[in-house]
Design an enzyme around this catalytic site. Structure first.
Site, PDB file in Angstrom:
ATOM      1  N   ASP A 211     112.076 104.290  92.696  1.00  0.00           N
ATOM      2  CA  ASP A 211     111.732 103.259  93.680  1.00  0.00           C
ATOM      3  C   ASP A 211     111.115 102.005  93.081  1.00  0.00           C
ATOM      4  O   ASP A 211     110.412 101.278  93.765  1.00  0.00           O
ATOM      5  CB  ASP A 211     110.815 103.856  94.760  1.00  0.00           C
ATOM      6  CG  ASP A 211     109.537 104.468  94.162  1.00  0.00           C
ATOM      7  OD1 ASP A 211     109.382 104.439  92.922  1.00  0.00           O
ATOM      8  OD2 ASP A 211     108.712 104.958  94.939  1.00  0.00           O
TER       9      ASP A 211
ATOM     10  N   LYS B 259      95.879 106.982  90.109  1.00  0.00           N
ATOM     11  CA  LYS B 259      95.228 106.546  91.360  1.00  0.00           C
ATOM     12  C   LYS B 259      93.696 106.614  91.276  1.00  0.00           C
ATOM     13  O   LYS B 259      93.032 107.392  91.970  1.00  0.00           O
ATOM     14  CB  LYS B 259      95.758 107.367  92.536  1.00  0.00           C
ATOM     15  CG  LYS B 259      97.283 107.417  92.559  1.00  0.00           C
ATOM     16  CD  LYS B 259      97.915 107.363  93.897  1.00  0.00           C
ATOM     17  CE  LYS B 259      99.389 107.024  93.834  1.00  0.00           C
ATOM     18  NZ  LYS B 259     100.307 107.942  93.211  1.00  0.00           N
TER      19      LYS B 259
ATOM     20  N   ASP C 253     107.025  98.346  93.306  1.00  0.00           N
ATOM     21  CA  ASP C 253     107.409  99.655  93.830  1.00  0.00           C
ATOM     22  C   ASP C 253     107.838  99.393  95.265  1.00  0.00           C
ATOM     23  O   ASP C 253     107.032  98.973  96.090  1.00  0.00           O
ATOM     24  CB  ASP C 253     106.191 100.594  93.792  1.00  0.00           C
ATOM     25  CG  ASP C 253     106.498 101.974  94.364  1.00  0.00           C
ATOM     26  OD1 ASP C 253     107.313 102.068  95.293  1.00  0.00           O
ATOM     27  OD2 ASP C 253     105.911 102.959  93.888  1.00  0.00           O
TER      28      ASP C 253
HETATM   29  N1  GDD Z   1     112.719 115.273  91.497  1.00  0.00           N
HETATM   30  C1  GDD Z   1     111.524 115.025  92.014  1.00  0.00           C
HETATM   31  N2  GDD Z   1     110.756 116.066  92.434  1.00  0.00           N
HETATM   32  N3  GDD Z   1     111.114 113.745  92.105  1.00  0.00           N
HETATM   33  C2  GDD Z   1     109.891 113.525  92.637  1.00  0.00           C
HETATM   34  C3  GDD Z   1     109.058 114.536  93.116  1.00  0.00           C
HETATM   35  C4  GDD Z   1     109.527 115.903  92.990  1.00  0.00           C
HETATM   36  O1  GDD Z   1     108.867 116.865  93.373  1.00  0.00           O
HETATM   37  N4  GDD Z   1     107.934 113.962  93.611  1.00  0.00           N
HETATM   38  C5  GDD Z   1     108.076 112.630  93.447  1.00  0.00           C
HETATM   39  N5  GDD Z   1     109.259 112.344  92.874  1.00  0.00           N
HETATM   40  C6  GDD Z   1     109.794 111.038  92.497  1.00  0.00           C
HETATM   41  C7  GDD Z   1     109.843 110.003  93.621  1.00  0.00           C
HETATM   42  O2  GDD Z   1     111.123 109.996  94.242  1.00  0.00           O
HETATM   43  C8  GDD Z   1     109.648 108.689  92.858  1.00  0.00           C
HETATM   44  O3  GDD Z   1     110.868 108.189  92.346  1.00  0.00           O
HETATM   45  C9  GDD Z   1     108.776 109.099  91.679  1.00  0.00           C
HETATM   46  O4  GDD Z   1     108.905 110.518  91.536  1.00  0.00           O
HETATM   47  C10 GDD Z   1     107.301 108.740  91.862  1.00  0.00           C
HETATM   48  O5  GDD Z   1     106.844 109.272  93.082  1.00  0.00           O
HETATM   49  P1  GDD Z   1     106.129 108.360  94.182  1.00  0.00           P
HETATM   50  O6  GDD Z   1     105.794 109.230  95.323  1.00  0.00           O
HETATM   51  O7  GDD Z   1     106.912 107.124  94.459  1.00  0.00           O
HETATM   52  O8  GDD Z   1     104.786 108.042  93.398  1.00  0.00           O
HETATM   53  P2  GDD Z   1     103.831 106.782  93.526  1.00  0.00           P
HETATM   54  O9  GDD Z   1     104.578 105.544  93.826  1.00  0.00           O
HETATM   55  O10 GDD Z   1     102.724 107.131  94.456  1.00  0.00           O
HETATM   56  O11 GDD Z   1     103.196 106.687  92.028  1.00  0.00           O
HETATM   57  C11 GDD Z   1     104.025 106.721  90.886  1.00  0.00           C
HETATM   58  O12 GDD Z   1     104.643 105.460  90.680  1.00  0.00           O
HETATM   59  C12 GDD Z   1     103.744 104.369  90.368  1.00  0.00           C
HETATM   60  C13 GDD Z   1     104.606 103.136  90.131  1.00  0.00           C
HETATM   61  O13 GDD Z   1     105.285 102.813  91.273  1.00  0.00           O
HETATM   62  C14 GDD Z   1     103.172 107.105  89.642  1.00  0.00           C
HETATM   63  O14 GDD Z   1     104.062 107.317  88.566  1.00  0.00           O
HETATM   64  C15 GDD Z   1     102.170 106.007  89.293  1.00  0.00           C
HETATM   65  O15 GDD Z   1     101.502 106.327  88.080  1.00  0.00           O
HETATM   66  C16 GDD Z   1     102.893 104.671  89.114  1.00  0.00           C
HETATM   67  O16 GDD Z   1     101.963 103.620  88.859  1.00  0.00           O
HETATM   68 MG    MG Z   2     106.537 105.093  94.377  1.00  0.00          MG
END
Ligand code: GDD
Ligand code: MG
Length: 364
Positions: free
Chosen positions: A110, A162, A218
């Site tokens: 994303d 976070k 994001d």
């Molecule tokens: N296959 C799989 N299985 N993918 C997963 C799972 C899972 O169980 N859980 C989450 N994901 C994927 C989501 O689809 C997304 O592409 C990515 O892992 C990160 O998950 P998000 O839910 O979007 O996390 P976030 O936005 O709160 O935080 C993450 O992204 C930030 C940057 O946008 C973290 O990586 C942060 O450290 C980072 O700054």
């Molecule tokens: Mg995200």
């Protein structure tokens, strides 16, 4: 080369769009989000793409399989029985990621940016450690993973996912490059790469950071999806202006950054822009005013409607003299009657709206 894209989760923050299709397939600037990433990976020589999925793999497979032939790559769907988090999927795909000694990319599905994969690869090979994290700076770091380094050094001292208290504003952009050696740190169970693997790698001095230049977002929630679209279009205006409607010769573009699919029809006397994307087969009536908004495939916007700061989902209709504003998101096949005001509503698929919605709420 190999890459794994994390495409799990239910995309709940991007509802109502993700009630109809998985988040990675939602069109960002008229192209499935994940296709932007796959194309950029192909450009640097990636031939093996693993999609780590735990939700609706069939839908994704039917849309993405055709790109195998188009790009001459292999796309493998690595399907989790239970969500494995952000590290577990690497263990599940270890037979592909570890099949040779070359480093591999890992991407959150994303995030949008100018994907500096080539520069990252040069940097990664030069420092020789196990991992490289792409970093960007944000004003509100608490919803991201924060990277702390020694002053003027790219080596990561600690990684805090976070953070509750401020530790810095250089954050994880969700794009990594790893040597296969990382696989020995990850077991086949639900694991957070940010909370369990990165801190350990930082302690072992095996983690470096590469600063991203240019835009990043994001786009996993409507407000950021719209903001990310603006950033993407502004970048396109600088790098490939020929893909945008030329403001100098167009009768309707106002302020630039307008991407119109060639099959869309625009009425007379419209004022469109800045920062608008219009998808395939869209019909825009006369005198329509659009700014900072996303109009998806097969939408009809009737005469003299006004849409600002909103997303209009596939097959929806916006009535004459209606007004959408305040991060309104229409799901698939929503119909807004004539002369209706909608402010900040999130409207579920297949609904019709015949009364004003003046305050932000979910319409179901
Ligand atoms: N296959 C799989 N299985 N993918 C997963 C799972 C899972 O169980 N859980 C989450 N994901 C994927 C989501 O689809 C997304 O592409 C990515 O892992 C990160 O998950 P998000 O839910 O979007 O996390 P976030 O936005 O709160 O935080 C993450 O992204 C930030 C940057 O946008 C973290 O990586 C942060 O450290 C980072 O700054
Ligand atoms: Mg995200």
């Amino acid at each position: 080369m190999k890459a794994l894209i994390l495409v799990g989760g239910f995309g709940t923050r991007l509802r109502p769009l993700t009630l109809s299709i998985p988040k990675p397939l939602v069109e960002f600037a008229n192209k499935p989000m994940i296709l932007h990433q796959i194309e950029a990976l192909v450009k640097v020589g990636v031939t093996d793409v693993v999609l780590a999925v735990n939700y609706k793999p069939e839908v994704m497979a039917s849309v993405l399989k055709k790109y195998e032939e188009k790009f001459g790559i292999t796309i493998t769907f690595s399907v989790e029985e239970e969500p494995l988090g952000t590290a577990g999927p690497l263990a599940l795909a270890a037979h592909i990621l570890g099949k040779d000694n070359d480093p591999f990319f890992v991407l959150n599905a994303d995030v949008t940016c100018d994907y500096p994969f080539k520069q990252m690869l040069e940097f990664h090979n030069a420092h020789g450690a196990e991992g490289t994290i792409l970093a960007t700076k944000v004003e509100e770091p608490s919803k991201y993973g924060v990277i702390v380094t020694e002053e003027n050094s790219p080596k990561i001292k600690c990684f805090v996912e976070k953070p509750i208290e401020f530790v810095g504003n250089r954050i994880n952009a969700g794009i990594y490059l790893f040597n296969p050696a990382i696989l020995s740190r990850i077991q086949l169970r639900p694991t957070s790469i940010e909370k369990e693997i990165f801190p350990e790698m930082a302690d072992d001095e095996q983690l470096y950071t590469f600063d991203l230049e240019g835009y990043w977002m994001d786009v996993g929630q409507p407000k950021d999806f719209i903001a990310g679209t603006c950033l993407y279009l502004s970048n396109l205006a600088k790098t490939q202006p020929e893909l945008l409607t030329n403001p100098a010769t167009s009768s309707f573009v106002n302020g630039g950054n307008v991407l119109v699919h060639p099959t869309a029809k625009i009425g007379s006397g419209c004022k469109i822009g800045p920062n608008v994307t219009i998808g395939p087969n869209v019909v825009i009536g006369d005198g329509v005013r659009l700014s900072k908004c996303v109009i998806m495939e097969d939408v009809v916007v009737k005469s003299f409607a006004f849409v600002r700061n909103s997303i209009v989902g596939w097959h929806s209709t916006v009535g004459s003299w209606s007004r959408l504003d305040g991060i309104t998101v229409l799901g698939d096949d929503v119909h807004i009657n004539d002369e209706i005001y909608v402010n900040g509503a999130s409207v579920l698929p297949h609904k019709s709206i015949s009364a004003n919605v003046t305050e932000p709420r979910i319409v179901m």
